[in-house]
Motif scaffolding. Sequence first.
Motif, PDB file in Angstrom:
ATOM      1  N   SER A 190       0.868  -1.171   0.000  1.00  0.00           N
ATOM      2  CA  SER A 190       0.000   0.000   0.000  1.00  0.00           C
ATOM      3  C   SER A 190       0.905   1.222   0.000  1.00  0.00           C
ATOM      4  CB  SER A 190      -0.885   0.024   1.251  1.00  0.00           C
ATOM      5  OG  SER A 190      -1.788  -1.053   1.233  1.00  0.00           O
ATOM      6  N   ILE A 191       0.617   2.162  -0.881  1.00  0.00           N
ATOM      7  CA  ILE A 191       1.458   3.353  -1.021  1.00  0.00           C
ATOM      8  C   ILE A 191       0.646   4.570  -0.609  1.00  0.00           C
ATOM      9  CG2 ILE A 191       2.773   4.800  -2.618  1.00  0.00           C
ATOM     10  CD1 ILE A 191       3.189   2.256  -4.324  1.00  0.00           C
ATOM     11  N   PHE A 192       1.225   5.374   0.268  1.00  0.00           N
ATOM     12  CA  PHE A 192       0.598   6.605   0.734  1.00  0.00           C
ATOM     13  C   PHE A 192       1.543   7.758   0.410  1.00  0.00           C
ATOM     14  CE2 PHE A 192      -0.919   3.138   3.300  1.00  0.00           C
ATOM     15  CZ  PHE A 192      -2.271   3.378   3.413  1.00  0.00           C
ATOM     16  N   ARG A 193       1.010   8.780  -0.222  1.00  0.00           N
ATOM     17  CA  ARG A 193       1.802   9.962  -0.571  1.00  0.00           C
ATOM     18  C   ARG A 193       1.302  11.155   0.238  1.00  0.00           C
ATOM     19  NH1 ARG A 193       4.399   8.305  -5.171  1.00  0.00           N
ATOM     20  NH2 ARG A 193       3.335   6.798  -6.475  1.00  0.00           N
ATOM     21  N   ILE A 194       2.130  12.196   0.292  1.00  0.00           N
ATOM     22  CA  ILE A 194       1.710  13.433   0.953  1.00  0.00           C
ATOM     23  C   ILE A 194       0.418  13.901   0.288  1.00  0.00           C
ATOM     24  CG2 ILE A 194       2.327  15.855   1.390  1.00  0.00           C
ATOM     25  CD1 ILE A 194       4.123  14.090   2.962  1.00  0.00           C
ATOM     26  N   SER A 195      -0.517  14.377   1.082  1.00  0.00           N
ATOM     27  CA  SER A 195      -1.793  14.857   0.575  1.00  0.00           C
ATOM     28  C   SER A 195      -1.575  15.936  -0.498  1.00  0.00           C
ATOM     29  CB  SER A 195      -2.607  15.441   1.727  1.00  0.00           C
ATOM     30  OG  SER A 195      -3.662  16.236   1.254  1.00  0.00           O
ATOM     31  N   PRO A 196      -2.276  15.844  -1.632  1.00  0.00           N
ATOM     32  CA  PRO A 196      -2.132  16.872  -2.674  1.00  0.00           C
ATOM     33  C   PRO A 196      -2.457  18.279  -2.155  1.00  0.00           C
ATOM     34  CG  PRO A 196      -3.310  14.983  -3.546  1.00  0.00           C
ATOM     35  CD  PRO A 196      -3.159  14.750  -2.069  1.00  0.00           C
ATOM     36  N   LEU A 197      -3.437  18.397  -1.279  1.00  0.00           N
ATOM     37  CA  LEU A 197      -3.773  19.710  -0.717  1.00  0.00           C
ATOM     38  C   LEU A 197      -2.575  20.290   0.028  1.00  0.00           C
ATOM     39  CD1 LEU A 197      -5.771  21.990   0.018  1.00  0.00           C
ATOM     40  CD2 LEU A 197      -6.470  20.583   1.979  1.00  0.00           C
ATOM     41  N   ILE A 198      -1.889  19.480   0.786  1.00  0.00           N
ATOM     42  CA  ILE A 198      -0.723  19.938   1.539  1.00  0.00           C
ATOM     43  C   ILE A 198       0.415  20.285   0.588  1.00  0.00           C
ATOM     44  CG2 ILE A 198       1.044  19.221   3.205  1.00  0.00           C
ATOM     45  CD1 ILE A 198      -1.193  17.571   4.592  1.00  0.00           C
ATOM     46  N   ARG A 199       0.678  19.428  -0.397  1.00  0.00           N
ATOM     47  CA  ARG A 199       1.764  19.690  -1.363  1.00  0.00           C
ATOM     48  C   ARG A 199       1.526  20.991  -2.117  1.00  0.00           C
ATOM     49  NH1 ARG A 199       3.517  15.037  -5.191  1.00  0.00           N
ATOM     50  NH2 ARG A 199       5.325  16.352  -5.294  1.00  0.00           N
ATOM     51  N   ILE A 200       0.328  21.144  -2.658  1.00  0.00           N
ATOM     52  CA  ILE A 200       0.022  22.346  -3.441  1.00  0.00           C
ATOM     53  C   ILE A 200       0.118  23.591  -2.569  1.00  0.00           C
ATOM     54  CG2 ILE A 200      -1.873  23.557  -4.613  1.00  0.00           C
ATOM     55  CD1 ILE A 200      -2.721  20.730  -5.665  1.00  0.00           C
ATOM     56  N   THR A 201      -0.430  23.519  -1.368  1.00  0.00           N
ATOM     57  CA  THR A 201      -0.420  24.676  -0.475  1.00  0.00           C
ATOM     58  C   THR A 201       1.005  25.086  -0.124  1.00  0.00           C
ATOM     59  OG1 THR A 201      -2.566  24.082   0.449  1.00  0.00           O
ATOM     60  CG2 THR A 201      -1.193  25.558   1.760  1.00  0.00           C
ATOM     61  N   ALA A 216      -2.660  18.007  11.304  1.00  0.00           N
ATOM     62  CA  ALA A 216      -3.426  19.181  10.851  1.00  0.00           C
ATOM     63  C   ALA A 216      -4.635  18.702  10.060  1.00  0.00           C
ATOM     64  CB  ALA A 216      -2.552  20.075   9.985  1.00  0.00           C
ATOM     65  N   GLN A 217      -5.727  19.391  10.232  1.00  0.00           N
ATOM     66  CA  GLN A 217      -6.959  19.057   9.525  1.00  0.00           C
ATOM     67  C   GLN A 217      -6.970  19.751   8.157  1.00  0.00           C
ATOM     68  OE1 GLN A 217      -9.109  16.771  10.694  1.00  0.00           O
ATOM     69  NE2 GLN A 217      -7.623  16.532  12.343  1.00  0.00           N
ATOM     70  N   PRO A 218      -7.697  19.194   7.191  1.00  0.00           N
ATOM     71  CA  PRO A 218      -7.733  19.800   5.854  1.00  0.00           C
ATOM     72  C   PRO A 218      -8.171  21.264   5.854  1.00  0.00           C
ATOM     73  CG  PRO A 218      -8.678  17.610   5.784  1.00  0.00           C
ATOM     74  CD  PRO A 218      -8.424  17.918   7.226  1.00  0.00           C
ATOM     75  N   TRP A 219      -9.087  21.648   6.725  1.00  0.00           N
ATOM     76  CA  TRP A 219      -9.566  23.028   6.720  1.00  0.00           C
ATOM     77  C   TRP A 219      -8.437  24.002   7.039  1.00  0.00           C
ATOM     78  CZ3 TRP A 219      -9.063  25.801  11.188  1.00  0.00           C
ATOM     79  CH2 TRP A 219      -8.979  25.097  12.384  1.00  0.00           C
ATOM     80  N   MET A 220      -7.433  23.565   7.794  1.00  0.00           N
ATOM     81  CA  MET A 220      -6.303  24.438   8.099  1.00  0.00           C
ATOM     82  C   MET A 220      -5.508  24.750   6.829  1.00  0.00           C
ATOM     83  SD  MET A 220      -4.865  22.648  11.503  1.00  0.00           S
ATOM     84  CE  MET A 220      -5.746  22.656  13.055  1.00  0.00           C
ATOM     85  N   TYR A 221      -5.319  23.725   6.005  1.00  0.00           N
ATOM     86  CA  TYR A 221      -4.580  23.925   4.759  1.00  0.00           C
ATOM     87  C   TYR A 221      -5.417  24.688   3.736  1.00  0.00           C
ATOM     88  CZ  TYR A 221      -0.595  21.309   6.337  1.00  0.00           C
ATOM     89  OH  TYR A 221       0.517  20.917   7.027  1.00  0.00           O
ATOM     90  N   ILE A 222      -6.727  24.528   3.781  1.00  0.00           N
ATOM     91  CA  ILE A 222      -7.591  25.301   2.879  1.00  0.00           C
ATOM     92  C   ILE A 222      -7.491  26.788   3.213  1.00  0.00           C
ATOM     93  CG2 ILE A 222     -10.000  25.749   2.248  1.00  0.00           C
ATOM     94  CD1 ILE A 222     -10.431  22.666   2.530  1.00  0.00           C
ATOM     95  N   ILE A 223      -7.497  27.118   4.511  1.00  0.00           N
ATOM     96  CA  ILE A 223      -7.349  28.519   4.926  1.00  0.00           C
ATOM     97  C   ILE A 223      -5.973  29.039   4.517  1.00  0.00           C
ATOM     98  CG2 ILE A 223      -7.123  30.030   6.948  1.00  0.00           C
ATOM     99  CD1 ILE A 223      -9.358  28.336   8.254  1.00  0.00           C
TER     100      ILE A 223
END
Length: 184
Positions: free
Chosen positions: A7-18, A151-158
């Motif tokens: 199973s492969i897990f990568r850094i969340s795209p939201l976190i990478r882009i942000t 960190a929760q996704p909403w933190m990275y969205i902000i």
Amino acid sequence: MTSSHPSIFRISPLIRITLLALYLALTLPLPVLAEATEAPVNPIWLWLALVLGWLALYGALSERVLLDEAGIRVTYPRWFASLFRKGWFLPWDQVKALKPKTTGQGGLVYYFLSHSGEGYLLPMRVAGFSRLVQNVEAKTGIDTQDVRPLAQPWMYIILLGFTLLLGVVDLWAIANRGNLPPSL
């Protein structure tokens, strides 16, 4: 999870882009403004530093977590591992515990504690974190019910929203660089 396919897990795209966008928003104006203000630093050196810094950040954000029947492995691209981080591997039978530790900012991270006493940071910014934690529990028998992402996704969205706002201000500053006074 089968033995033939990890199973492969990568850094969340939201976190990478942000984080990549934040880096660009913070640094991209520097060489342009250095030239516009006739700063004593050669803008070419700033461009070079900007590109090298972006590559280092990109490499760090290219972390992959692999889970298979043998254990958990954290890897980075070959070019990055040879310069910065090597990654690590921990066999399931060597996992003694999952220990929480408070960060300097008050967050909570978790370390795998091996039977030899070494600590391995549980990757917490991966996409599919809850599935990763479920797999860890299934392989180790350690209760992971209270393990949550750092960190929760909403933190990275902000943060992404403020980063885009900063990017707009950067574009305005670059567009109006001719109106800036030269440095003293």
